[in-house]
Design a protein around this motif. Structure first.
Motif, mmCIF file in Angstrom:
data_model
loop_
_atom_site.group_PDB
_atom_site.id
_atom_site.type_symbol
_atom_site.label_atom_id
_atom_site.label_comp_id
_atom_site.label_asym_id
_atom_site.label_seq_id
_atom_site.Cartn_x
_atom_site.Cartn_y
_atom_site.Cartn_z
ATOM 1 N N SER A 52 0.812 -1.215 0.000
ATOM 2 C CA SER A 52 0.000 0.000 0.000
ATOM 3 C C SER A 52 0.848 1.268 0.000
ATOM 4 O O SER A 52 0.461 2.270 -0.582
ATOM 5 C CB SER A 52 -0.978 -0.005 1.171
ATOM 6 O OG SER A 52 -0.306 -0.088 2.400
ATOM 7 N N ARG A 56 1.313 2.842 -3.369
ATOM 8 C CA ARG A 56 0.126 3.292 -4.113
ATOM 9 C C ARG A 56 -0.076 4.789 -3.906
ATOM 10 O O ARG A 56 0.067 5.296 -2.798
ATOM 11 C CB ARG A 56 -1.117 2.567 -3.623
ATOM 12 C CG ARG A 56 -1.121 1.115 -3.933
ATOM 13 C CD ARG A 56 -2.447 0.502 -3.535
ATOM 14 N NE ARG A 56 -2.300 -0.937 -3.471
ATOM 15 C CZ ARG A 56 -2.842 -1.692 -2.548
ATOM 16 N NH1 ARG A 56 -3.585 -1.165 -1.607
ATOM 17 N NH2 ARG A 56 -2.663 -2.987 -2.562
ATOM 18 N N GLN A 57 -0.449 5.472 -4.975
ATOM 19 C CA GLN A 57 -0.728 6.906 -4.881
ATOM 20 C C GLN A 57 -1.882 7.154 -3.915
ATOM 21 O O GLN A 57 -1.822 8.038 -3.080
ATOM 22 C CB GLN A 57 -1.063 7.471 -6.263
ATOM 23 C CG GLN A 57 -1.339 8.953 -6.269
ATOM 24 C CD GLN A 57 -0.124 9.787 -5.928
ATOM 25 O OE1 GLN A 57 0.959 9.523 -6.390
ATOM 26 N NE2 GLN A 57 -0.298 10.812 -5.122
ATOM 27 N N THR A 58 -2.919 6.360 -4.036
ATOM 28 C CA THR A 58 -4.053 6.448 -3.119
ATOM 29 C C THR A 58 -4.358 5.056 -2.608
ATOM 30 O O THR A 58 -4.160 4.067 -3.305
ATOM 31 C CB THR A 58 -5.302 7.019 -3.811
ATOM 32 O OG1 THR A 58 -5.596 6.206 -4.949
ATOM 33 C CG2 THR A 58 -5.092 8.455 -4.241
ATOM 34 N N SER A 59 -4.836 4.994 -1.400
ATOM 35 C CA SER A 59 -5.102 3.700 -0.800
ATOM 36 C C SER A 59 -6.317 3.813 0.104
ATOM 37 O O SER A 59 -6.437 4.768 0.876
ATOM 38 C CB SER A 59 -3.881 3.253 0.003
ATOM 39 O OG SER A 59 -4.129 2.044 0.647
ATOM 40 N N GLU A 100 -5.673 3.938 4.014
ATOM 41 C CA GLU A 100 -4.974 5.109 4.539
ATOM 42 C C GLU A 100 -3.485 4.868 4.786
ATOM 43 O O GLU A 100 -2.837 5.618 5.485
ATOM 44 C CB GLU A 100 -5.647 5.630 5.816
ATOM 45 C CG GLU A 100 -7.073 6.076 5.582
ATOM 46 C CD GLU A 100 -7.741 6.579 6.851
ATOM 47 O OE1 GLU A 100 -7.061 6.775 7.869
ATOM 48 O OE2 GLU A 100 -8.949 6.791 6.806
ATOM 49 N N GLY A 154 -1.415 4.416 2.099
ATOM 50 C CA GLY A 154 -0.790 4.686 0.807
ATOM 51 C C GLY A 154 0.237 5.795 0.913
ATOM 52 O O GLY A 154 0.565 6.284 1.990
ATOM 53 N N ALA A 198 2.097 9.274 0.893
ATOM 54 C CA ALA A 198 1.822 10.636 1.344
ATOM 55 C C ALA A 198 3.126 11.419 1.216
ATOM 56 O O ALA A 198 4.212 10.837 1.315
ATOM 57 C CB ALA A 198 1.355 10.630 2.799
#
Length: 182
Positions: A115, A118-121, A124, A126, A128
């Protein structure tokens, strides 16, 4: 380790007459961050990891080697290519596993289910902008111990084998490790 100032002077030496014909080269945010982060990453490497830069002047590309000292993959050495894109630190580095292995979170093409990458997860966890390269290294290292996830696998066949027959799973892991040592 090369510093940003030395790198700039090497790339753009001072003119002898005080007038420069070249436009001023702007340093990207990524490159400024990498100078500090690479040093921090090297100072905080897990004992089971090493980092190799093909070109020590290019801090945005390196190979991470993870040699687990516990768990199913003990005895193996697994290489990951890490490429830090220009939009770093707003986007995670691109990471690919270069070593074929039997793992529920790494498929045979080298794609990685972590995760942190990942750009977005939805969980929470992912990427940042507060994350650093050392977090990526520790995350990849942890895929062989505490972040191992059989519940949300990328390699479904490996996860199913683990759930059905752990002995067969262990044998398959060791088979891949043996192939990698040849």
């Amino acid at each position: 380790m090369i510093t940003l100032n030395r790198r700039l002077k090497k790339d753009h030496p001072e003119p002898t007459n005080g007038i420069s014909s070249d436009p001023v080269r702007r340093i990207s945010v990524r490159d400024k961050l990498l100078v500090k982060e690479v040093q921090e990453m090297n100072e905080n490497l897990p004992a089971s990891c090493s980092v190799h830069f093909q070109d020590p002047n290019v801090l945005s590309e390196f190979v991470l080697t993870v040699a687990p000292d516990e768990g199913y993959w003990v005895g193996g050495k697994f290489k990951f290519s890490v490429f830090v894109t220009e939009d770093y630190n707003m986007a995670p580095p691109k990471v690919k596993c270069l070593t074929r292995l039997w793992h529920p979170n790494i498929n045979t093409d080298g794609d990685i289910c972590l995760s942190l990458l990942r750009q977005t997860s939805i969980d929470e966890h992912g990427w940042a902008p507060t994350r650093r390269l050392k977090d990526v290294v520790w995350g990849l290292n942890s895929l062989f111990t505490d972040l191992l996830n059989f519940e949300d696998p990328l390699n479904i066949e490996a996860a199913e084998m683990y759930n059905k027959n752990k002995t067969e799973f262990q044998a398959k892991v060791q088979e891949y490790i043996a192939k990698g040592k040849r």
